[in-house]
Motif scaffolding. Structure first.
Motif, PDB file in Angstrom:
ATOM      1  N   LEU A  63     -37.654 -20.917 -27.732  1.00  0.00           N
ATOM      2  CA  LEU A  63     -36.221 -21.055 -27.956  1.00  0.00           C
ATOM      3  C   LEU A  63     -35.738 -20.052 -29.002  1.00  0.00           C
ATOM      4  O   LEU A  63     -36.549 -19.471 -29.727  1.00  0.00           O
ATOM      5  CB  LEU A  63     -35.910 -22.493 -28.396  1.00  0.00           C
ATOM      6  N   PRO A  64     -34.421 -19.838 -29.102  1.00  0.00           N
ATOM      7  CA  PRO A  64     -33.892 -18.846 -30.049  1.00  0.00           C
ATOM      8  C   PRO A  64     -34.314 -19.131 -31.487  1.00  0.00           C
ATOM      9  O   PRO A  64     -34.612 -20.266 -31.855  1.00  0.00           O
ATOM     10  CB  PRO A  64     -32.376 -18.982 -29.884  1.00  0.00           C
ATOM     11  N   TRP A  65     -34.281 -18.078 -32.307  1.00  0.00           N
ATOM     12  CA  TRP A  65     -34.728 -18.193 -33.697  1.00  0.00           C
ATOM     13  C   TRP A  65     -33.893 -19.192 -34.477  1.00  0.00           C
ATOM     14  O   TRP A  65     -34.377 -19.828 -35.412  1.00  0.00           O
ATOM     15  CB  TRP A  65     -34.705 -16.829 -34.378  1.00  0.00           C
ATOM     16  N   GLN A  66     -32.619 -19.362 -34.091  1.00  0.00           N
ATOM     17  CA  GLN A  66     -31.768 -20.311 -34.810  1.00  0.00           C
ATOM     18  C   GLN A  66     -32.310 -21.738 -34.680  1.00  0.00           C
ATOM     19  O   GLN A  66     -32.301 -22.510 -35.637  1.00  0.00           O
ATOM     20  CB  GLN A  66     -30.328 -20.268 -34.268  1.00  0.00           C
ATOM     21  N   TYR A  67     -32.768 -22.064 -33.480  1.00  0.00           N
ATOM     22  CA  TYR A  67     -33.317 -23.394 -33.222  1.00  0.00           C
ATOM     23  C   TYR A  67     -34.547 -23.641 -34.087  1.00  0.00           C
ATOM     24  O   TYR A  67     -34.682 -24.689 -34.731  1.00  0.00           O
ATOM     25  CB  TYR A  67     -33.678 -23.518 -31.732  1.00  0.00           C
ATOM     26  N   LYS A  68     -35.440 -22.668 -34.117  1.00  0.00           N
ATOM     27  CA  LYS A  68     -36.677 -22.805 -34.883  1.00  0.00           C
ATOM     28  C   LYS A  68     -36.404 -22.824 -36.387  1.00  0.00           C
ATOM     29  O   LYS A  68     -37.071 -23.541 -37.142  1.00  0.00           O
ATOM     30  CB  LYS A  68     -37.649 -21.683 -34.503  1.00  0.00           C
ATOM     31  N   THR A  69     -35.404 -22.055 -36.812  1.00  0.00           N
ATOM     32  CA  THR A  69     -35.045 -22.025 -38.235  1.00  0.00           C
ATOM     33  C   THR A  69     -34.549 -23.380 -38.702  1.00  0.00           C
ATOM     34  O   THR A  69     -34.925 -23.874 -39.769  1.00  0.00           O
ATOM     35  CB  THR A  69     -33.967 -20.954 -38.495  1.00  0.00           C
ATOM     36  N   VAL A  70     -33.688 -24.008 -37.891  1.00  0.00           N
ATOM     37  CA  VAL A  70     -33.169 -25.340 -38.218  1.00  0.00           C
ATOM     38  C   VAL A  70     -34.310 -26.347 -38.354  1.00  0.00           C
ATOM     39  O   VAL A  70     -34.352 -27.155 -39.292  1.00  0.00           O
ATOM     40  CB  VAL A  70     -32.160 -25.803 -37.145  1.00  0.00           C
ATOM     41  N   SER A  71     -35.269 -26.289 -37.428  1.00  0.00           N
ATOM     42  CA  SER A  71     -36.406 -27.211 -37.471  1.00  0.00           C
ATOM     43  C   SER A  71     -37.258 -26.992 -38.713  1.00  0.00           C
ATOM     44  O   SER A  71     -37.694 -27.947 -39.362  1.00  0.00           O
ATOM     45  CB  SER A  71     -37.270 -27.049 -36.215  1.00  0.00           C
ATOM     46  N   MET A  72     -37.504 -25.729 -39.053  1.00  0.00           N
ATOM     47  CA  MET A  72     -38.333 -25.419 -40.221  1.00  0.00           C
ATOM     48  C   MET A  72     -37.660 -25.844 -41.521  1.00  0.00           C
ATOM     49  O   MET A  72     -38.300 -26.414 -42.410  1.00  0.00           O
ATOM     50  CB  MET A  72     -38.668 -23.926 -40.243  1.00  0.00           C
ATOM     51  N   VAL A  73     -36.353 -25.582 -41.634  1.00  0.00           N
ATOM     52  CA  VAL A  73     -35.615 -25.969 -42.848  1.00  0.00           C
ATOM     53  C   VAL A  73     -35.580 -27.485 -42.971  1.00  0.00           C
ATOM     54  O   VAL A  73     -35.822 -28.052 -44.050  1.00  0.00           O
ATOM     55  CB  VAL A  73     -34.187 -25.388 -42.827  1.00  0.00           C
ATOM     56  N   GLY A  74     -35.275 -28.173 -41.863  1.00  0.00           N
ATOM     57  CA  GLY A  74     -35.230 -29.637 -41.888  1.00  0.00           C
ATOM     58  C   GLY A  74     -36.565 -30.243 -42.254  1.00  0.00           C
ATOM     59  O   GLY A  74     -36.638 -31.181 -43.061  1.00  0.00           O
ATOM     60  N   LEU A  75     -37.634 -29.703 -41.695  1.00  0.00           N
ATOM     61  CA  LEU A  75     -38.973 -30.217 -41.989  1.00  0.00           C
ATOM     62  C   LEU A  75     -39.339 -29.967 -43.452  1.00  0.00           C
ATOM     63  O   LEU A  75     -39.947 -30.821 -44.107  1.00  0.00           O
ATOM     64  CB  LEU A  75     -39.995 -29.560 -41.066  1.00  0.00           C
ATOM     65  N   SER A  76     -38.942 -28.829 -43.988  1.00  0.00           N
ATOM     66  CA  SER A  76     -39.209 -28.522 -45.401  1.00  0.00           C
ATOM     67  C   SER A  76     -38.527 -29.521 -46.323  1.00  0.00           C
ATOM     68  O   SER A  76     -39.111 -29.986 -47.312  1.00  0.00           O
ATOM     69  CB  SER A  76     -38.726 -27.101 -45.728  1.00  0.00           C
ATOM     70  N   LEU A  77     -37.286 -29.883 -45.978  1.00  0.00           N
ATOM     71  CA  LEU A  77     -36.559 -30.864 -46.785  1.00  0.00           C
ATOM     72  C   LEU A  77     -37.171 -32.257 -46.657  1.00  0.00           C
ATOM     73  O   LEU A  77     -37.202 -33.028 -47.623  1.00  0.00           O
ATOM     74  CB  LEU A  77     -35.083 -30.891 -46.367  1.00  0.00           C
ATOM     75  N   LEU A  78     -37.691 -32.575 -45.458  1.00  0.00           N
ATOM     76  CA  LEU A  78     -38.381 -33.863 -45.283  1.00  0.00           C
ATOM     77  C   LEU A  78     -39.672 -33.914 -46.094  1.00  0.00           C
ATOM     78  O   LEU A  78     -40.063 -34.975 -46.594  1.00  0.00           O
ATOM     79  CB  LEU A  78     -38.691 -34.105 -43.806  1.00  0.00           C
ATOM     80  N   ILE A  79     -40.341 -32.777 -46.258  1.00  0.00           N
ATOM     81  CA  ILE A  79     -41.548 -32.728 -47.087  1.00  0.00           C
ATOM     82  C   ILE A  79     -41.173 -32.991 -48.546  1.00  0.00           C
ATOM     83  O   ILE A  79     -41.892 -33.703 -49.262  1.00  0.00           O
ATOM     84  CB  ILE A  79     -42.251 -31.368 -46.937  1.00  0.00           C
ATOM     85  N   ILE A  80     -40.026 -32.451 -48.978  1.00  0.00           N
ATOM     86  CA  ILE A  80     -39.550 -32.730 -50.343  1.00  0.00           C
ATOM     87  C   ILE A  80     -39.287 -34.217 -50.509  1.00  0.00           C
ATOM     88  O   ILE A  80     -39.677 -34.830 -51.517  1.00  0.00           O
ATOM     89  CB  ILE A  80     -38.273 -31.916 -50.647  1.00  0.00           C
ATOM     90  N   GLN A  81     -38.644 -34.835 -49.507  1.00  0.00           N
ATOM     91  CA  GLN A  81     -38.409 -36.284 -49.574  1.00  0.00           C
ATOM     92  C   GLN A  81     -39.724 -37.039 -49.584  1.00  0.00           C
ATOM     93  O   GLN A  81     -39.870 -38.055 -50.286  1.00  0.00           O
ATOM     94  CB  GLN A  81     -37.556 -36.732 -48.395  1.00  0.00           C
ATOM     95  N   HIS A  82     -40.683 -36.560 -48.812  1.00  0.00           N
ATOM     96  CA  HIS A  82     -42.012 -37.176 -48.776  1.00  0.00           C
ATOM     97  C   HIS A  82     -42.624 -37.195 -50.174  1.00  0.00           C
ATOM     98  O   HIS A  82     -43.165 -38.210 -50.626  1.00  0.00           O
ATOM     99  CB  HIS A  82     -42.903 -36.373 -47.818  1.00  0.00           C
ATOM    100  N   LEU A  83     -42.513 -36.090 -50.887  1.00  0.00           N
ATOM    101  CA  LEU A  83     -43.048 -36.001 -52.250  1.00  0.00           C
ATOM    102  C   LEU A  83     -42.261 -36.893 -53.205  1.00  0.00           C
ATOM    103  O   LEU A  83     -42.829 -37.493 -54.117  1.00  0.00           O
ATOM    104  CB  LEU A  83     -43.029 -34.543 -52.718  1.00  0.00           C
ATOM    105  N   GLN A  84     -40.939 -36.968 -53.002  1.00  0.00           N
ATOM    106  CA  GLN A  84     -40.120 -37.858 -53.827  1.00  0.00           C
ATOM    107  C   GLN A  84     -40.575 -39.302 -53.665  1.00  0.00           C
ATOM    108  O   GLN A  84     -40.724 -40.032 -54.660  1.00  0.00           O
ATOM    109  CB  GLN A  84     -38.641 -37.732 -53.429  1.00  0.00           C
ATOM    110  N   LEU A  85     -40.776 -39.709 -52.429  1.00  0.00           N
ATOM    111  CA  LEU A  85     -41.211 -41.078 -52.171  1.00  0.00           C
ATOM    112  C   LEU A  85     -42.602 -41.343 -52.739  1.00  0.00           C
ATOM    113  O   LEU A  85     -42.856 -42.400 -53.312  1.00  0.00           O
ATOM    114  CB  LEU A  85     -41.211 -41.342 -50.663  1.00  0.00           C
ATOM    115  N   THR A  86     -43.483 -40.379 -52.581  1.00  0.00           N
ATOM    116  CA  THR A  86     -44.843 -40.538 -53.091  1.00  0.00           C
ATOM    117  C   THR A  86     -44.853 -40.671 -54.607  1.00  0.00           C
ATOM    118  O   THR A  86     -45.533 -41.523 -55.169  1.00  0.00           O
ATOM    119  CB  THR A  86     -45.720 -39.343 -52.675  1.00  0.00           C
TER     120      THR A  86
END
Length: 222
Positions: A63-86
């Motif tokens: 899929l286009p780079w925009q689609y993959k960029t959105v997924s990568m940014v969103g996942l990165s922010l979820l990892i930050i939340q994961h660390l916050q919760l931990t």
């Protein structure tokens, strides 16, 4: 370019920008321990898995780079939340902390598996469809655990209201893009469902904030 195509592309470009900042208000909101305590772990797990599978879907479907960029940014922010919760929510809950660290390990393993194996292998259309379907299903379901927990706690302070408004706006933009650009039925159906979920959570925020205000007024006028 006809009008529908023009409108669809405009909404798509606006969505791309908003998706990049979508989860930032929630990360800021999570700085308060009380908000983290009321956050549904099931919601975090579903959203985490949705972004992860969506990233694999984007790459495997080319899929286009925009689609993959959105997924990568969103996942990165979820990892930050994961660390916050931990760091904050799991300090005295050894079993839950183990589960969360296991999820993080699965993410790392899956990422390595993709970049060292899947990336060099052409996936079948059916496998790609399964990955995409998992992603869509989890995106549709992730709000449900938080809605239930809000009702049990009679509080909706776990969610950032800015995040909810952004989510609602993006659902509307996705509906416009899906119909104007004639996307598949999964996109045409999922966007309205996400809109309803966002509206329900916003109504919960308004309802419980109003109840708190009424209780405070009654207490001050005793």
């Amino acid at each position: 370019m006809n009008t529908l195509l023009l409108v669809g592309n405009i909404s798509l470009n606006i969505s791309f920008f908003l998706y990049l900042i979508l989860y930032i208000p929630q990360i800021i909101h999570n700085r308060h321990t009380e908000h983290l305590l009321n956050l549904s772990l099931s919601m975090h797990f579903l959203l985490y898995t949705a972004y992860l599978s969506d990233l694999f879907y984007g790459y495997s479907s080319h899929l286009p780079w925009q689609y993959k960029t959105v997924s990568m940014v969103g996942l990165s922010l979820l990892i930050i939340q994961h660390l916050q919760l931990t760091n904050h929510f799991m300090k005295n809950q050894k079993q839950t902390k183990v589960i969360f660290n296991f999820l993080f390990f699965i993410f790392t393993l899956a990422t390595c598996y993709y970049f060292f194996i899947i990336q060099h292998t052409e996936l079948t259309a059916s496998t790609t469809l399964i990955i995409g379907s998992i992603s869509r299903a989890f995106y549709l379901l992730y709000c449900l655990p938080q809605i239930i927990k809000n009702k049990i706690l009679k509080s909706a302070n776990a969610m950032s209201i800015q995040f909810l408004y952004l989510n609602l706006s993006l659902s509307i933009l996705d509906m416009i893009s899906a119909w104007c650009l004639n996307w598949g039925w999964p996109n045409k159906i999922s966007a309205p469902v996400m809109s309803l979920a966002s509206i329900l959570m916003l109504l919960q925020v308004k309802k419980y904030r109003f109840q708190i205000a009424i209780n405070r007024f009654n207490y001050e006028n005793l």
